[in-house]
Design a protein around this motif. Sequence first.
Motif, PDB file in Angstrom:
ATOM      1  N   GLU A  91       2.168  -5.496  -3.495  1.00 31.85           N
ATOM      2  CA  GLU A  91       3.315  -6.410  -3.530  1.00 31.85           C
ATOM      3  C   GLU A  91       2.997  -7.740  -4.206  1.00 31.85           C
ATOM      4  O   GLU A  91       3.875  -8.601  -4.304  1.00 31.85           O
ATOM      5  CB  GLU A  91       3.798  -6.693  -2.091  1.00 31.85           C
ATOM      6  CG  GLU A  91       4.324  -5.471  -1.356  1.00 31.85           C
ATOM      7  CD  GLU A  91       4.661  -5.778   0.094  1.00 31.85           C
ATOM      8  OE1 GLU A  91       4.318  -6.881   0.557  1.00 31.85           O
ATOM      9  OE2 GLU A  91       5.281  -4.922   0.748  1.00 31.85           O
ATOM     10  N   LEU A  92       1.774  -7.915  -4.690  1.00 32.88           N
ATOM     11  CA  LEU A  92       1.335  -9.253  -5.096  1.00 32.88           C
ATOM     12  C   LEU A  92       1.368  -9.495  -6.602  1.00 32.88           C
ATOM     13  O   LEU A  92       1.012 -10.580  -7.066  1.00 32.88           O
ATOM     14  CB  LEU A  92      -0.063  -9.526  -4.543  1.00 32.88           C
ATOM     15  CG  LEU A  92      -0.148  -9.517  -3.010  1.00 32.88           C
ATOM     16  CD1 LEU A  92      -1.574  -9.790  -2.553  1.00 32.88           C
ATOM     17  CD2 LEU A  92       0.807 -10.541  -2.402  1.00 32.88           C
ATOM     18  N   ASP A  93       1.772  -8.531  -7.387  1.00 33.72           N
ATOM     19  CA  ASP A  93       2.068  -8.726  -8.810  1.00 33.72           C
ATOM     20  C   ASP A  93       0.894  -9.223  -9.646  1.00 33.72           C
ATOM     21  O   ASP A  93       1.084  -9.987 -10.589  1.00 33.72           O
ATOM     22  CB  ASP A  93       3.258  -9.692  -8.991  1.00 33.72           C
ATOM     23  CG  ASP A  93       4.540  -9.162  -8.370  1.00 33.72           C
ATOM     24  OD1 ASP A  93       4.741  -7.936  -8.418  1.00 33.72           O
ATOM     25  OD2 ASP A  93       5.316  -9.962  -7.820  1.00 33.72           O
ATOM     26  N   PHE A  94      -0.302  -8.788  -9.320  1.00 37.55           N
ATOM     27  CA  PHE A  94      -1.427  -9.087 -10.204  1.00 37.55           C
ATOM     28  C   PHE A  94      -1.353  -8.175 -11.431  1.00 37.55           C
ATOM     29  O   PHE A  94      -1.000  -7.002 -11.331  1.00 37.55           O
ATOM     30  CB  PHE A  94      -2.756  -8.870  -9.482  1.00 37.55           C
ATOM     31  CG  PHE A  94      -3.016  -9.838  -8.360  1.00 37.55           C
ATOM     32  CD1 PHE A  94      -3.047 -11.208  -8.590  1.00 37.55           C
ATOM     33  CD2 PHE A  94      -3.243  -9.375  -7.071  1.00 37.55           C
ATOM     34  CE1 PHE A  94      -3.293 -12.098  -7.565  1.00 37.55           C
ATOM     35  CE2 PHE A  94      -3.501 -10.264  -6.031  1.00 37.55           C
ATOM     36  CZ  PHE A  94      -3.523 -11.633  -6.279  1.00 37.55           C
ATOM     37  N   GLU A  95      -1.714  -8.722 -12.588  1.00 36.50           N
ATOM     38  CA  GLU A  95      -1.631  -7.967 -13.838  1.00 36.50           C
ATOM     39  C   GLU A  95      -2.834  -7.049 -14.007  1.00 36.50           C
ATOM     40  O   GLU A  95      -3.973  -7.454 -13.752  1.00 36.50           O
ATOM     41  CB  GLU A  95      -1.565  -8.926 -15.030  1.00 36.50           C
ATOM     42  CG  GLU A  95      -0.287  -9.715 -15.133  1.00 36.50           C
ATOM     43  CD  GLU A  95       0.900  -8.841 -15.488  1.00 36.50           C
ATOM     44  OE1 GLU A  95       0.709  -7.878 -16.253  1.00 36.50           O
ATOM     45  OE2 GLU A  95       2.003  -9.122 -14.993  1.00 36.50           O
ATOM     46  N   HIS A 118      -9.417   0.160  -3.343  1.00 44.16           N
ATOM     47  CA  HIS A 118     -10.526  -0.066  -4.276  1.00 44.16           C
ATOM     48  C   HIS A 118     -10.154   0.378  -5.691  1.00 44.16           C
ATOM     49  O   HIS A 118     -10.471  -0.302  -6.671  1.00 44.16           O
ATOM     50  CB  HIS A 118     -11.773   0.665  -3.798  1.00 44.16           C
ATOM     51  CG  HIS A 118     -12.379   0.048  -2.577  1.00 44.16           C
ATOM     52  ND1 HIS A 118     -13.231   0.731  -1.742  1.00 44.16           N
ATOM     53  CD2 HIS A 118     -12.261  -1.198  -2.038  1.00 44.16           C
ATOM     54  CE1 HIS A 118     -13.612  -0.067  -0.751  1.00 44.16           C
ATOM     55  NE2 HIS A 118     -13.029  -1.235  -0.909  1.00 44.16           N
ATOM     56  N   GLN A 119      -9.458   1.504  -5.805  1.00 43.98           N
ATOM     57  CA  GLN A 119      -9.032   1.985  -7.127  1.00 43.98           C
ATOM     58  C   GLN A 119      -7.996   1.040  -7.743  1.00 43.98           C
ATOM     59  O   GLN A 119      -8.040   0.760  -8.946  1.00 43.98           O
ATOM     60  CB  GLN A 119      -8.473   3.400  -7.006  1.00 43.98           C
ATOM     61  CG  GLN A 119      -9.544   4.444  -6.719  1.00 43.98           C
ATOM     62  CD  GLN A 119      -8.977   5.725  -6.129  1.00 43.98           C
ATOM     63  OE1 GLN A 119      -7.780   5.971  -6.177  1.00 43.98           O
ATOM     64  NE2 GLN A 119      -9.842   6.534  -5.542  1.00 43.98           N
ATOM     65  N   GLN A 120      -7.076   0.549  -6.911  1.00 40.94           N
ATOM     66  CA  GLN A 120      -6.070  -0.403  -7.412  1.00 40.94           C
ATOM     67  C   GLN A 120      -6.738  -1.677  -7.912  1.00 40.94           C
ATOM     68  O   GLN A 120      -6.356  -2.227  -8.953  1.00 40.94           O
ATOM     69  CB  GLN A 120      -5.065  -0.741  -6.306  1.00 40.94           C
ATOM     70  CG  GLN A 120      -4.136   0.409  -5.936  1.00 40.94           C
ATOM     71  CD  GLN A 120      -3.310   0.108  -4.690  1.00 40.94           C
ATOM     72  OE1 GLN A 120      -3.694  -0.708  -3.850  1.00 40.94           O
ATOM     73  NE2 GLN A 120      -2.171   0.764  -4.562  1.00 40.94           N
TER      74      GLN A 120
END
Length: 199
Positions: A91-95, A118-120
Amino acid sequence: MSNFWNERYAENEYAYGIQPNQFFSESISKLPENGKILFPAEGEGRNAVFAAKNGFEVFAFDTSMEGKKKADKLANDNGVKIDYRVGILEELDFEPASFDGVVFIYSHFPKAIRATIHQQIERLLKSNGVVIFEAFSKEQLQYPSGGPKDIEMLFSEEEVKEEFKNIAFDFLKTEIIELSEGPFHQGKGSVIRFIGKKK
């Protein structure tokens, strides 16, 4: 888990102190100079603030609003800024491919979601991005110095290799160390440490 951490971090005292983790402070030079660094499950902000004081662009997240309050205060007290977000990762919208490094210091996620997280996070790293990691091993259950009491939230070296398949390890080892980090990390403990780069 957020309720547990909100209760722990609501105290005036910093649960794990305000000094950076020793392994991280000794390893910070491995991160790309002035890079953009992510701190998952960052709690009260001691490691993120240390990185910001050393010239890095710092991002952090946790599910604890009380942790963020303490981290923001620590950053303010040290005259630095960190981008600390509260919520679950997706939910945090990191690129994707936007970070030069990720620092995992006692980031113990529930086993059911740990490999996925971890994969994300790996996907958020640039190619050759650096990972610094310290967490409790499964042998930590023998020691009263802190950490989860659920063996599935603790690590083996085999699990680390499985969950970080896209990382080339500079080293990966299990060590017995002496912890002195606030009231909740005190005494002898068993940890797994690694430094590596995204392939």
